[in-house]
Design a protein around this motif. Structure first.
Motif, short mmCIF file in Angstrom:
data_model
loop_
_atom_site.label_atom_id
_atom_site.label_comp_id
_atom_site.label_asym_id
_atom_site.label_seq_id
_atom_site.Cartn_x
_atom_site.Cartn_y
_atom_site.Cartn_z
N GLU A 175 26.78 16.01 32.54
CA GLU A 175 27.40 15.63 31.27
C GLU A 175 28.93 15.62 31.39
O GLU A 175 29.58 14.70 30.88
CB GLU A 175 26.96 16.59 30.16
CG GLU A 175 27.49 16.23 28.80
CD GLU A 175 26.95 14.92 28.26
OE1 GLU A 175 27.63 14.35 27.37
OE2 GLU A 175 25.90 14.44 28.72
N VAL A 176 29.50 16.60 32.05
CA VAL A 176 30.95 16.64 32.23
C VAL A 176 31.41 15.43 33.04
O VAL A 176 32.43 14.80 32.73
CB VAL A 176 31.39 17.97 32.90
CG1 VAL A 176 32.82 17.90 33.38
CG2 VAL A 176 31.21 19.13 31.93
N ARG A 177 30.65 15.07 34.07
CA ARG A 177 31.01 13.88 34.86
C ARG A 177 31.01 12.63 33.99
O ARG A 177 31.92 11.80 34.08
CB ARG A 177 30.03 13.70 36.02
CG ARG A 177 30.30 14.59 37.18
CD ARG A 177 29.50 14.16 38.40
NE ARG A 177 29.65 15.16 39.44
CZ ARG A 177 28.66 15.87 39.96
NH1 ARG A 177 27.42 15.68 39.55
NH2 ARG A 177 28.89 16.76 40.90
N ARG A 178 29.95 12.49 33.18
CA ARG A 178 29.89 11.31 32.30
C ARG A 178 31.06 11.30 31.32
O ARG A 178 31.67 10.24 31.07
CB ARG A 178 28.56 11.29 31.54
CG ARG A 178 27.39 10.82 32.36
CD ARG A 178 26.17 10.54 31.50
NE ARG A 178 25.69 11.72 30.80
CZ ARG A 178 24.81 12.58 31.29
NH1 ARG A 178 24.33 12.41 32.51
NH2 ARG A 178 24.41 13.62 30.58
N LEU A 179 31.39 12.45 30.77
CA LEU A 179 32.51 12.51 29.82
C LEU A 179 33.83 12.20 30.50
O LEU A 179 34.70 11.53 29.92
CB LEU A 179 32.55 13.88 29.15
CG LEU A 179 31.41 14.16 28.17
CD1 LEU A 179 31.44 15.62 27.73
CD2 LEU A 179 31.47 13.22 26.99
N LYS A 180 34.01 12.67 31.73
CA LYS A 180 35.24 12.36 32.47
C LYS A 180 35.35 10.86 32.71
O LYS A 180 36.43 10.28 32.58
CB LYS A 180 35.26 13.09 33.82
CG LYS A 180 35.68 14.52 33.74
CD LYS A 180 35.72 15.09 35.16
CE LYS A 180 36.43 16.41 35.21
NZ LYS A 180 36.48 16.94 36.59
N GLU A 181 34.24 10.25 33.07
CA GLU A 181 34.25 8.81 33.31
C GLU A 181 34.60 8.06 32.02
O GLU A 181 35.41 7.13 32.04
CB GLU A 181 32.90 8.34 33.84
CG GLU A 181 32.62 8.77 35.26
CD GLU A 181 31.20 8.45 35.70
OE1 GLU A 181 30.45 7.80 34.93
OE2 GLU A 181 30.83 8.85 36.81
N ARG A 182 33.99 8.45 30.92
CA ARG A 182 34.28 7.80 29.64
C ARG A 182 35.73 8.00 29.25
O ARG A 182 36.39 7.07 28.73
CB ARG A 182 33.35 8.33 28.56
CG ARG A 182 31.92 7.83 28.71
CD ARG A 182 31.01 8.39 27.65
NE ARG A 182 31.47 7.98 26.33
CZ ARG A 182 30.96 8.47 25.20
NH1 ARG A 182 30.00 9.37 25.24
NH2 ARG A 182 31.41 8.06 24.03
N GLU B 29 41.19 5.92 28.61
CA GLU B 29 42.62 6.02 28.91
C GLU B 29 43.11 4.76 29.62
O GLU B 29 44.24 4.34 29.43
CB GLU B 29 42.89 7.25 29.77
CG GLU B 29 42.81 8.56 29.00
CD GLU B 29 43.04 9.77 29.88
OE1 GLU B 29 42.91 9.66 31.12
OE2 GLU B 29 43.34 10.84 29.32
N ALA B 30 42.27 4.16 30.45
CA ALA B 30 42.67 2.95 31.18
C ALA B 30 42.86 1.78 30.21
O ALA B 30 43.70 0.90 30.45
CB ALA B 30 41.62 2.59 32.22
N GLY B 31 42.15 1.79 29.11
CA GLY B 31 42.25 0.70 28.14
C GLY B 31 43.41 0.86 27.19
O GLY B 31 43.75 -0.07 26.46
N LEU B 32 44.05 2.00 27.16
CA LEU B 32 45.17 2.23 26.25
C LEU B 32 46.47 1.74 26.88
O LEU B 32 46.70 1.92 28.07
CB LEU B 32 45.32 3.73 25.94
CG LEU B 32 44.19 4.38 25.15
CD1 LEU B 32 44.45 5.88 25.03
CD2 LEU B 32 44.09 3.76 23.77
N PRO B 33 47.34 1.13 26.06
CA PRO B 33 48.63 0.73 26.61
C PRO B 33 49.49 1.97 26.87
O PRO B 33 49.39 2.98 26.16
CB PRO B 33 49.25 -0.13 25.51
CG PRO B 33 48.55 0.28 24.27
CD PRO B 33 47.17 0.75 24.68
N GLY B 34 50.32 1.90 27.88
CA GLY B 34 51.20 3.02 28.21
C GLY B 34 52.31 3.17 27.19
O GLY B 34 52.82 2.19 26.65
N SER B 35 52.68 4.38 26.94
CA SER B 35 53.77 4.66 26.01
C SER B 35 55.09 4.59 26.77
O SER B 35 55.17 4.96 27.94
CB SER B 35 53.57 6.06 25.44
OG SER B 35 54.72 6.50 24.77
N PRO B 36 56.16 4.12 26.12
CA PRO B 36 57.47 4.09 26.79
C PRO B 36 57.91 5.50 27.21
O PRO B 36 58.64 5.66 28.18
CB PRO B 36 58.42 3.52 25.74
CG PRO B 36 57.57 2.87 24.72
CD PRO B 36 56.21 3.51 24.81
#
Length: 74
Positions: free
Chosen positions: A46-53, A58-65
């Motif tokens: 479950e922890v592995r699945r949550l880390k992947e999610r 996080e990969a889909g979020l735009p980076g903050s300045p």
């Protein structure tokens, strides 16, 4: 001699009873350990699945300045 034999028999029976209790306890502890191992395996998966999610989110979020600026101690 009979008293010594009787005492030896009583001691032997007492040891056999204690051994029997220890064997039962060892079997019960073994089952508890096996159940805990199964629970740990489920939790690790479950922890592995949550880390992947989380990584995907996080990969889909735009980076903050602010993320690009060096920390204040530089």
């Amino acid at each position: 001699m009979t008293d010594e034999t009787d005492e030896a028999n009583r001691r032997l029976v007492a040891l056999e009873i204690r051994l029997s209790h220890h064997e039962i306890m060892a079997e019960e502890l073994s089952e508890v350990v096996a159940q805990q191992a199964r629970s740990i395996d489920v939790l690790v998966a479950e922890v592995r699945r949550l880390k992947e999610r989380l990584g995907e989110a996080e990969a889909g979020l735009p980076g903050s300045p602010q993320d690009d600026r060096p920390p204040p101690h530089y």
